[in-house]
Design a protein around this motif. Sequence first.
Motif, mmCIF file in Angstrom:
data_model
loop_
_atom_site.group_PDB
_atom_site.id
_atom_site.type_symbol
_atom_site.label_atom_id
_atom_site.label_comp_id
_atom_site.label_asym_id
_atom_site.label_seq_id
_atom_site.Cartn_x
_atom_site.Cartn_y
_atom_site.Cartn_z
ATOM 1 N N GLU A 1 0.827 -1.204 0.000
ATOM 2 C CA GLU A 1 0.000 0.000 0.000
ATOM 3 C C GLU A 1 0.863 1.257 0.000
ATOM 4 O O GLU A 1 1.918 1.302 0.646
ATOM 5 N N LEU A 2 0.407 2.249 -0.737
ATOM 6 C CA LEU A 2 1.064 3.545 -0.721
ATOM 7 C C LEU A 2 1.051 4.096 0.698
ATOM 8 O O LEU A 2 0.020 4.091 1.372
ATOM 9 N N GLY A 3 2.212 4.531 1.173
ATOM 10 C CA GLY A 3 2.312 5.101 2.505
ATOM 11 C C GLY A 3 2.660 4.108 3.597
ATOM 12 O O GLY A 3 2.832 4.503 4.754
ATOM 13 N N ARG A 4 2.772 2.814 3.255
ATOM 14 C CA ARG A 4 3.068 1.800 4.276
ATOM 15 C C ARG A 4 4.395 1.113 3.945
ATOM 16 O O ARG A 4 4.462 0.294 3.020
ATOM 17 N N PRO A 5 5.467 1.406 4.682
ATOM 18 C CA PRO A 5 6.757 0.779 4.417
ATOM 19 C C PRO A 5 6.709 -0.742 4.615
ATOM 20 O O PRO A 5 5.916 -1.256 5.407
ATOM 21 N N VAL A 6 7.570 -1.440 3.906
ATOM 22 C CA VAL A 6 7.690 -2.890 4.031
ATOM 23 C C VAL A 6 8.855 -3.195 4.967
ATOM 24 O O VAL A 6 10.010 -2.872 4.649
ATOM 25 N N PRO A 7 8.620 -3.799 6.109
ATOM 26 C CA PRO A 7 9.715 -4.080 7.044
ATOM 27 C C PRO A 7 10.592 -5.228 6.567
ATOM 28 O O PRO A 7 10.209 -6.019 5.688
ATOM 29 N N LEU A 8 11.769 -5.322 7.162
ATOM 30 C CA LEU A 8 12.727 -6.377 6.796
ATOM 31 C C LEU A 8 12.098 -7.759 6.832
ATOM 32 O O LEU A 8 12.318 -8.579 5.929
ATOM 33 N N GLY A 9 11.321 -8.034 7.873
ATOM 34 C CA GLY A 9 10.772 -9.369 8.060
ATOM 35 C C GLY A 9 9.728 -9.771 7.036
ATOM 36 O O GLY A 9 9.357 -10.949 6.951
ATOM 37 N N ASP A 10 9.272 -8.826 6.213
ATOM 38 C CA ASP A 10 8.245 -9.129 5.209
ATOM 39 C C ASP A 10 8.827 -9.335 3.812
ATOM 40 O O ASP A 10 8.076 -9.439 2.839
ATOM 41 N N PHE A 11 10.137 -9.392 3.718
ATOM 42 C CA PHE A 11 10.794 -9.549 2.415
ATOM 43 C C PHE A 11 10.234 -10.732 1.631
ATOM 44 O O PHE A 11 9.837 -10.620 0.471
ATOM 45 N N ARG A 12 10.149 -11.896 2.278
ATOM 46 C CA ARG A 12 9.728 -13.111 1.579
ATOM 47 C C ARG A 12 8.219 -13.158 1.323
ATOM 48 O O ARG A 12 7.744 -14.028 0.600
ATOM 49 N N GLU A 13 7.475 -12.232 1.898
ATOM 50 C CA GLU A 13 6.050 -12.132 1.595
ATOM 51 C C GLU A 13 5.808 -11.350 0.305
ATOM 52 O O GLU A 13 4.722 -11.433 -0.277
ATOM 53 N N HIS A 14 6.798 -10.606 -0.115
ATOM 54 C CA HIS A 14 6.636 -9.755 -1.293
ATOM 55 C C HIS A 14 7.505 -10.177 -2.476
ATOM 56 O O HIS A 14 7.106 -9.967 -3.628
ATOM 57 N N VAL A 15 8.686 -10.722 -2.214
ATOM 58 C CA VAL A 15 9.619 -11.049 -3.302
ATOM 59 C C VAL A 15 9.475 -12.515 -3.679
ATOM 60 O O VAL A 15 9.620 -13.408 -2.846
#
Length: 403
Positions: free
Chosen positions: A203-217
């Motif tokens: 979402e626009l305005g919501r940073p992706v934290p380190l721990g969510d890397f594998r949820e997005h890539v």
Amino acid sequence: MPPFDVPEGDPFGPHNLPYGVFSIPGTQERTVGVRLGDHVLDVGAAAHALGSPYASLLARPTLNPLLAAGRTAWSDVRRALTAWVTVPSHRDTLEPLFHPLSSVTLHLPFEVADYVDFYASENHARNVGQIFRPDAEDSLTPNWKHLPIGYHGRSGTVVVSGTDIGRPSGQRKAPTDTAPVFGPSVRLDIEAEVGFVVGVPSELGRPVPLGDFREHVFGLCLLNDWSARDVQAWEYVPLGPFLGKSFATSVSAWITPLDALEEARVAPPQRTHELLPYLDDTNEEPGGYDLRISVAVNGHVVSEPPFSTMYWTAAQQLAHMTVNGASLRTGDLYGSGTVSGPTERERGSLLELTWNGRDPLELPDGKRAFLEDGDEVTLTAWAPGPDGTRVGLGEVTGRVLAG
């Protein structure tokens, strides 16, 4: 050889199963495929034949619908694929759905949304600093150890391996010249990189934290970010790379899912500066990858850069890329930046290998300071896999055409 009979030790065995998009002779129709040895499986047709609930995601002309489906779907599909190619009862159904790699055309496997390129190798950054700022007290810029430096590139010129690269033209000005001139680049270079492919948007305005890397890539691929060094040197102050980089970025036809690289995960090099909380991965899972890259010019290996030496990880790059609230889109691609190791034989660009042209490479077909017309550059790589196997990454090849 039948497609299921992959030789022992093949880096594209059932432990790997990278994704691509292909078409067969006589048709323009593209479909998702998975590589097994020297064959490619029509995944959409296989999913339909075996009653997979994911058939609609896989019977597409691009990987984007699968990328957007998320980690549960990625894991389910990979688990099913592994069973399909290893369980003997599926052979009669699937064998007609395999095609020899030599008989198909491979295409850009996903629609690229945005493209970002980083500068994550300390060895590369120090080499570049020593070349261009030899009198500086520190060859690194003051910000380098505090954040992953990057820039936004041009997604429309990302091309699949095998695409010829026209020599770009632009303005250039040598230090001794009184005025710039226009013409083809005379310092055309390569950058051996690894690209990371985003699946799930944010979402626009919501940073992706380190721990969510594998949820997005979703996965990674080899990447050659071609560079016109002379054009770049004149134009990049003060806003950074532009025409010297935007003319072409080559990627592999195969995207290796992160789940195929579990055994290749390693800790990054020891950090020398305290990191801000959003980049601090002290308590996170190992974020580096042990990828062994080879760079060949006209079939002659000139460098073997180790990706395990990269100071900034892909997870940190993703966190930094979004910390200002910038959103991710399905198909976003971000490059690691040039991969260079600590020795001369491990440098990932001709700029470093020849020390800005001072020490030309001795190749079987002559000396090279930078690329000449007709030169073909090929990147290959492998990573440690389960039980002593190797996971092969799809190669990236490009041949330079006269500008």
